[in-house]
Design a protein around this motif. Sequence first.
Motif, PDB file in Angstrom:
ATOM      1  N   THR A   1       8.953  -4.105   2.838  1.00  0.00           N
ATOM      2  CA  THR A   1       9.870  -3.675   3.900  1.00  0.00           C
ATOM      3  C   THR A   1       9.303  -2.516   4.706  1.00  0.00           C
ATOM      4  O   THR A   1       9.885  -2.098   5.694  1.00  0.00           O
ATOM      5  CB  THR A   1      11.226  -3.261   3.305  1.00  0.00           C
ATOM      6  N   SER A   2       8.137  -2.003   4.279  1.00  0.00           N
ATOM      7  CA  SER A   2       7.464  -0.905   4.982  1.00  0.00           C
ATOM      8  C   SER A   2       5.961  -1.108   4.856  1.00  0.00           C
ATOM      9  O   SER A   2       5.487  -1.624   3.826  1.00  0.00           O
ATOM     10  CB  SER A   2       7.852   0.446   4.380  1.00  0.00           C
ATOM     11  N   PRO A   3       5.177  -0.718   5.874  1.00  0.00           N
ATOM     12  CA  PRO A   3       3.718  -0.838   5.744  1.00  0.00           C
ATOM     13  C   PRO A   3       3.159  -0.082   4.554  1.00  0.00           C
ATOM     14  O   PRO A   3       2.095  -0.415   4.042  1.00  0.00           O
ATOM     15  CB  PRO A   3       3.198  -0.261   7.072  1.00  0.00           C
ATOM     16  N   ALA A   4       3.883   0.945   4.109  1.00  0.00           N
ATOM     17  CA  ALA A   4       3.420   1.740   2.979  1.00  0.00           C
ATOM     18  C   ALA A   4       3.729   1.094   1.639  1.00  0.00           C
ATOM     19  O   ALA A   4       3.295   1.584   0.600  1.00  0.00           O
ATOM     20  CB  ALA A   4       4.046   3.140   3.029  1.00  0.00           C
TER      21      ALA A   4
ATOM     22  N   ALA B   1       5.081  11.455  -9.351  1.00  0.00           N
ATOM     23  CA  ALA B   1       4.643  10.058  -9.340  1.00  0.00           C
ATOM     24  C   ALA B   1       3.207   9.940  -9.834  1.00  0.00           C
ATOM     25  O   ALA B   1       2.437  10.903  -9.822  1.00  0.00           O
ATOM     26  CB  ALA B   1       4.765   9.484  -7.931  1.00  0.00           C
ATOM     27  N   GLY B   2       2.827   8.737 -10.241  1.00  0.00           N
ATOM     28  CA  GLY B   2       1.478   8.486 -10.700  1.00  0.00           C
ATOM     29  C   GLY B   2       0.479   8.479  -9.563  1.00  0.00           C
ATOM     30  O   GLY B   2       0.843   8.499  -8.377  1.00  0.00           O
ATOM     31  N   LEU B   3      -0.796   8.411  -9.922  1.00  0.00           N
ATOM     32  CA  LEU B   3      -1.866   8.503  -8.936  1.00  0.00           C
ATOM     33  C   LEU B   3      -1.753   7.423  -7.876  1.00  0.00           C
ATOM     34  O   LEU B   3      -2.058   7.666  -6.709  1.00  0.00           O
ATOM     35  CB  LEU B   3      -3.226   8.391  -9.651  1.00  0.00           C
ATOM     36  N   ARG B   4      -1.290   6.237  -8.234  1.00  0.00           N
ATOM     37  CA  ARG B   4      -1.222   5.115  -7.300  1.00  0.00           C
ATOM     38  C   ARG B   4       0.210   4.784  -6.919  1.00  0.00           C
ATOM     39  O   ARG B   4       0.563   3.641  -6.655  1.00  0.00           O
ATOM     40  CB  ARG B   4      -1.931   3.902  -7.898  1.00  0.00           C
ATOM     41  N   GLU B   5       1.050   5.797  -6.860  1.00  0.00           N
ATOM     42  CA  GLU B   5       2.418   5.671  -6.372  1.00  0.00           C
ATOM     43  C   GLU B   5       2.616   6.649  -5.226  1.00  0.00           C
ATOM     44  O   GLU B   5       1.830   7.572  -5.044  1.00  0.00           O
ATOM     45  CB  GLU B   5       3.411   5.971  -7.496  1.00  0.00           C
ATOM     46  N   HIS B   6       3.656   6.443  -4.421  1.00  0.00           N
ATOM     47  CA  HIS B   6       3.909   7.334  -3.299  1.00  0.00           C
ATOM     48  C   HIS B   6       4.088   8.770  -3.795  1.00  0.00           C
ATOM     49  O   HIS B   6       4.804   9.023  -4.763  1.00  0.00           O
ATOM     50  CB  HIS B   6       5.165   6.909  -2.541  1.00  0.00           C
TER      51      HIS B   6
ATOM     52  N   PHE C   1      -2.135   9.451   3.367  1.00  0.00           N
ATOM     53  CA  PHE C   1      -0.857  10.118   3.602  1.00  0.00           C
ATOM     54  C   PHE C   1       0.045  10.014   2.372  1.00  0.00           C
ATOM     55  O   PHE C   1      -0.192   9.158   1.490  1.00  0.00           O
ATOM     56  CB  PHE C   1      -0.164   9.514   4.822  1.00  0.00           C
ATOM     57  N   PRO C   2       1.088  10.835   2.292  1.00  0.00           N
ATOM     58  CA  PRO C   2       1.950  10.821   1.097  1.00  0.00           C
ATOM     59  C   PRO C   2       2.573   9.465   0.793  1.00  0.00           C
ATOM     60  O   PRO C   2       2.878   9.180  -0.362  1.00  0.00           O
ATOM     61  CB  PRO C   2       3.026  11.864   1.430  1.00  0.00           C
ATOM     62  N   ASP C   3       2.763   8.622   1.824  1.00  0.00           N
ATOM     63  CA  ASP C   3       3.343   7.301   1.573  1.00  0.00           C
ATOM     64  C   ASP C   3       2.293   6.269   1.177  1.00  0.00           C
ATOM     65  O   ASP C   3       2.600   5.083   1.019  1.00  0.00           O
ATOM     66  CB  ASP C   3       4.136   6.811   2.787  1.00  0.00           C
ATOM     67  N   GLY C   4       1.037   6.692   1.031  1.00  0.00           N
ATOM     68  CA  GLY C   4      -0.018   5.795   0.599  1.00  0.00           C
ATOM     69  C   GLY C   4      -0.786   5.128   1.713  1.00  0.00           C
ATOM     70  O   GLY C   4      -1.772   4.437   1.449  1.00  0.00           O
ATOM     71  N   THR C   5      -0.371   5.305   2.968  1.00  0.00           N
ATOM     72  CA  THR C   5      -1.127   4.738   4.082  1.00  0.00           C
ATOM     73  C   THR C   5      -2.357   5.597   4.363  1.00  0.00           C
ATOM     74  O   THR C   5      -2.436   6.757   3.963  1.00  0.00           O
ATOM     75  CB  THR C   5      -0.265   4.625   5.339  1.00  0.00           C
ATOM     76  N   MET C   6      -3.315   5.000   5.085  1.00  0.00           N
ATOM     77  CA  MET C   6      -4.608   5.647   5.299  1.00  0.00           C
ATOM     78  C   MET C   6      -4.714   6.250   6.703  1.00  0.00           C
ATOM     79  O   MET C   6      -4.207   5.686   7.674  1.00  0.00           O
ATOM     80  CB  MET C   6      -5.745   4.633   5.133  1.00  0.00           C
ATOM     81  N   LEU C   7      -5.389   7.379   6.795  1.00  0.00           N
ATOM     82  CA  LEU C   7      -5.754   7.939   8.081  1.00  0.00           C
ATOM     83  C   LEU C   7      -6.717   6.983   8.786  1.00  0.00           C
ATOM     84  O   LEU C   7      -7.630   6.441   8.154  1.00  0.00           O
ATOM     85  CB  LEU C   7      -6.431   9.301   7.887  1.00  0.00           C
ATOM     86  N   ASN C   8      -6.524   6.784  10.082  1.00  0.00           N
ATOM     87  CA  ASN C   8      -7.457   5.989  10.876  1.00  0.00           C
ATOM     88  C   ASN C   8      -8.206   6.922  11.810  1.00  0.00           C
ATOM     89  O   ASN C   8      -7.706   7.291  12.869  1.00  0.00           O
ATOM     90  CB  ASN C   8      -6.711   4.921  11.681  1.00  0.00           C
ATOM     91  N   PRO C   9      -9.425   7.347  11.441  1.00  0.00           N
ATOM     92  CA  PRO C   9     -10.150   8.320  12.271  1.00  0.00           C
ATOM     93  C   PRO C   9     -10.413   7.816  13.689  1.00  0.00           C
ATOM     94  O   PRO C   9     -10.506   8.612  14.623  1.00  0.00           O
ATOM     95  CB  PRO C   9     -11.469   8.524  11.505  1.00  0.00           C
TER      96      PRO C   9
END
Length: 632
Positions: A595-598, A94-99, A265-273
Amino acid sequence: MKSLPFAFAGLVFCALPLRAAVVTTADNNSTAADGQTSLLEALTNVTDGETISFNIPGVGPHYIVTPDAGYPLIEKNGVFIDGYSQPGSSANTAGLREHNNAILQIVLDSRTETAGAKRRVIDFPGFGTSESCVLGLMDAHGTRIRGLAFIGVAGMDNSADAYVYNIAMIKECSGSKVQGCWFGLDPGMPNWVPGENGVVAGVYGARSAIASFKWDTFNSAGLVFGNDGDGNGDRGEGNLCVAQRLAVHLQTPAVRVSGNWFNVFPDGTMLNPATQGLALEDGSMEAIENGDGTGMIIGTDGNGTGDADEGNIIGPVVYDTVVEFWGSSPGVVFAGNYVGMGIDGLPAFSLPATHLVSVRKNSSVRIGSDMNGTGDANEGNHIHGLGGSFIGWHNNNNDGESKPAAISVRRNELVNNFGGIPLDTTTAPVAASLLYADVMADPTLPAVTIDPISTVNFLSGRAQPKKESDDVKGPFIDLYIADTYGLAQAPPNPQGRSFLGTWEVDSEWDINPEDGEFTFDLTALHLTQEELGRVTAAATYRQFNVQDVTTPFSATLATVSPSPALEGFNIMSDPAGIKLQWTGGTPPFRIFTATSPAGPWGELATTPSQNFTAPLNGPRRFYRLRDGAPPR
């Protein structure tokens, strides 16, 4: 723009014996007599030019538990450890801005509750008894490591419980590549959805994904961490680094860090420290540091080949800067990266009191495009939500004994950032008279002003004339539509959000004959009167064989009042469907759904009011709201 030259002579591996070892068991207690080969055995017996591949039976991922005393150091040249050779694994396509769709099946598992176990202490110059690693290279040139997942512990910086670097490069390990690896993530997890406590399972931070420090005169120049940009499988070469205390920790010149995701994360969501419960011994979590960033590329090289996949997606950090150079670092490029933006291109988080780059004297950093006509559109960075001044200036930039860092800022998208860009002379410990001394005729005067007589067709103004020298060109004027957030600050902080174009003062494109003054024909841009009021300009001066230098953004012709904050976004059931309501904000309002947060997120509607009813049908859905029409 011409960067400072940096020569790197790579080693040529001639007539190395071609040997291959195939790891057939995840059990590192395997012996030579059992007919199996473990990773420990393969590394113990590795030779020059050897490929270590994997063919472990059964369904993966396969967790290879690190020996309590760690693996032996790799001290051979041309070694290739290929995790993607394991059946069932595959590199990302996948591209840089895809899952990210990579499938990793080989996991180097260093999880332990026993202090000091499952690590190799690396007591060598540049390191010490309080530092350790999972895989260590020493005088090992041309090493390539790809397709491995590393999970483990962070360590506590003492001899009993040493820091853990997943990969450590000791002495001189030139020309190495680390590609397509996951650091801090368990690839066996079914998803990356946080639990009720906000914690995402399967996250295991260590000290660093990779570390390399100077040993006397030796270093590991030529390291590629991620995409090498050669056009061969580039999309599968980016690394994922999550919850690493200091993900890329170097004292190494001629490094390339491209195509990676940091704290994403791999699905594009962000870590929340704030909710993850990470073990951060001093409360900070960084992305990139380098004590010798000479010739370092962070993001795209701008050569016109695969540039769109070479930037880095940099998620949340807990530190006062995103990238820190703690030694003089000439010739740095930071281009094509996303900071504070999700993979969908929308603002994703803010970084209070955080700079983009921190620099010391005798450095030069190009942030964005070199404007040389090749790859320029992909070289601009997308920077959102910085809470500190754009540049973190070390005090030695103002010591008067050497040159302050030269900073070029061109063709970037800057949104909702606070503080001076690139230089806030009211707070920064560096004087404009020093910063621009080599390029401006009079660096004590304002750099760029826009004349109120300007119209939507002709923009007039003044830029400080260049210093009379055959080595200095320009000034080149970059025009942007300014971000309204910056203009609404007190005092206003103009920052270029939407790039319009570039013109050279006193060139054929300048119809004003006065030295330093300019008038440019903007008819082809079809600006509105409102957009004219938000035009901001920055001037760049070019020195032969030296980094370009960019001025702060000019004041705009119009003032902007702060917009009411968007708040109170509520989702309620309604007989007619799903009712969305909110308060504050500036219309028009754009509603997105997925349909998903990601994601992927699609635009559902645009409305001028503060409510909207969505149809009640189909699967469970999520909604996002964005206010204000985006600038062109």
